[in-house]
Write an enzyme that holds these catalytic residues in place. Sequence first.
Site, mmCIF file in Angstrom:
data_model
loop_
_atom_site.group_PDB
_atom_site.id
_atom_site.type_symbol
_atom_site.label_atom_id
_atom_site.label_comp_id
_atom_site.label_asym_id
_atom_site.label_seq_id
_atom_site.Cartn_x
_atom_site.Cartn_y
_atom_site.Cartn_z
ATOM 1 N N ASN A 157 0.837 -1.189 0.000
ATOM 2 C CA ASN A 157 0.000 0.000 0.000
ATOM 3 C C ASN A 157 0.876 1.245 0.000
ATOM 4 O OD1 ASN A 157 -2.528 1.541 0.414
ATOM 5 N ND2 ASN A 157 -1.664 1.990 2.431
ATOM 6 N N GLU A 158 0.836 2.004 -1.077
ATOM 7 C CA GLU A 158 1.549 3.293 -1.150
ATOM 8 C C GLU A 158 3.013 3.185 -0.742
ATOM 9 O OE1 GLU A 158 -0.363 6.692 0.482
ATOM 10 O OE2 GLU A 158 -2.347 6.159 -0.291
ATOM 11 N N ASP A 200 -2.257 7.824 -5.418
ATOM 12 C CA ASP A 200 -2.579 8.585 -6.629
ATOM 13 C C ASP A 200 -1.730 9.853 -6.669
ATOM 14 O OD1 ASP A 200 -3.600 9.796 -8.846
ATOM 15 O OD2 ASP A 200 -5.608 10.152 -8.010
ATOM 16 N N GLU A 265 -9.030 3.499 -2.014
ATOM 17 C CA GLU A 265 -9.453 4.540 -1.064
ATOM 18 C C GLU A 265 -9.950 5.708 -1.892
ATOM 19 O OE1 GLU A 265 -6.148 5.929 1.341
ATOM 20 O OE2 GLU A 265 -5.860 3.981 2.299
ATOM 21 N N TYR A 297 -12.768 5.831 2.218
ATOM 22 C CA TYR A 297 -11.920 5.925 3.398
ATOM 23 C C TYR A 297 -12.589 6.880 4.365
ATOM 24 C CZ TYR A 297 -7.630 6.346 6.116
ATOM 25 O OH TYR A 297 -6.703 6.290 7.123
#
Length: 488
Positions: A157-158, A200, A265, A297
């Site tokens: 995640n990210e 993003d 999210e 989220y």
Amino acid sequence: MLVHTALVALGATLAAAVQPLEVDGQNFINPKTGNRFQIVGVAYQPGGSAGYDKETGRDPLSDPDICMRDAALLQVLGVNAIRVYNVNPDVNHDKCASIFNAAGMYMMLDVNSPLVGDSLTSWNPWESYYAAYLNRTFAVVEAFKDYPNTLAFFSGNEVLNNEDTGATVPPYMRAVTRDVKNYVKKHVERPIPVGYSAADVRSILFDTYNYFQCSLEGDEGDMSMGDIFALNSYSWCSTSSFEKAGYDELVSGLKGANVPIFFSEYGCNTPSPRVFTEVGTIYSTKMSGVFSGGVVYEYTQEPNNYGLVDMKEDGSAKLMSDFVSLKEQYSKLDFAEIQGQKPASTSNAKPPVCSSKLITTDGFNSNFTLPVLPPGAQEIIDNGVKPAPKGQLVKITDWKVKYTVKNPDGSTITNLAVKPLADDDINSPGSNTDSSTTTEGTQTSDAITDSTDTEEPSPSTSGNAAAGTAAAVLPAAVLGAFAVLAAL
Ligand SMILES: *[C@@H]1O[C@H](CO)[C@@H](O)[C@H](O)[C@H]1NC(C)=O
Ligand SMILES: *[C@@H]1O[C@H](CO)[C@@H](O)[C@H](O)[C@H]1NC(C)=O
């Protein structure tokens, strides 16, 4: 009435389950109906990252009473999936998984946690890529692989969140995806998809996508390519638009994908409270040819102020106005249409072959030679995690919520309960709105509405019945509560 009662009794003994979904090209498919599945999800991490505590064993899916409260509220809200970030593979999740399953909701699990040793780090991925870490990710797979409602695993995640990490992390992140996929292939009966959840950050987003979703030559190519690609996107704030939020850019940049794409999210909170007008666009034809829905989220209110529900230490909870706004937006959607689509014939594109030509940003990693497995890891993939935490659906008999839950106006929601859905049903808005209406001749009511227990105030709410609102006088307590809200 006799027949109905018998059915209710039967319903209590059968382990009804959602249909395990499959990935085919750019769609999640319900193999039973052949229909596309679009994610209407909420991120679920009560307590924030502290909700996962290695010492006490606590994680968001370890307390059935809390899960019952939240599954009931999420069911009323209308969601069909939750994303859970930090789980402890060694605690028992059977009851929570069974509750969310019965409520018609899928689970997406991150195999990592923010704790040291539990995830690939952004700044030194080479130092955090070792066998004990991989063992942890495989253990999460073991813990959740046997639940029919496990929808997907996020391998990261990210981990790439800016240009610097774009330079260093990609081969390691792609390697972890490969390793988790190899583990799933060897040890899981069905091909549960594995993929990355991207930040993003527009300057690196499309290169991130290109790097993870291209095909390497040979078998490793398939095994290291994500089965899904998701992004955490906050570009739509307030009453933005498809163009202003740059959703148009996302659609054109990700068009022709060979895997499901979705928001892992969304829900910008500036300004707050939120109005969630992006919901209508996300599920519209402007997006749905490329996107398979998204995850809002997040469920609980935490210091970062993205909550739908404010949860108190004692287990009581209060809905926030964001919950009401989101519910309103969901209720405008045509779910029969959204979940009833057949996949388009063009939905099975071939991925491009990996090449540095796919990478457009200066400095973004274009080395597709992935790190080899760290010492000891192949053994774990071959022999399986030892000991392997196993999960299974269990029988739940009491669906009532034990905690007091209040509306934003302070009135109490009574008779709140999870409504177990029929086999193969997926939750949607309207599945659980009439928990105490028992109109003559209606056969849609279930164990909750028929149970004599529901005639009494639930223990947690007794004493609050005289809240003096429509919620207290309408038979459908939950529906009534929202009727009040709608009038606000
Ligand atoms: C692998 O994971 C299992 C389950 O969490 C754990 O019991 C075991 O100690 C781990 N093994 C290693 C080598 O880290
Ligand atoms: C690409 O990555 C591999 C594996 O980490 C490494 O051995 C190789 O030196 C790298 N190649 C370049 C050109 O940096």
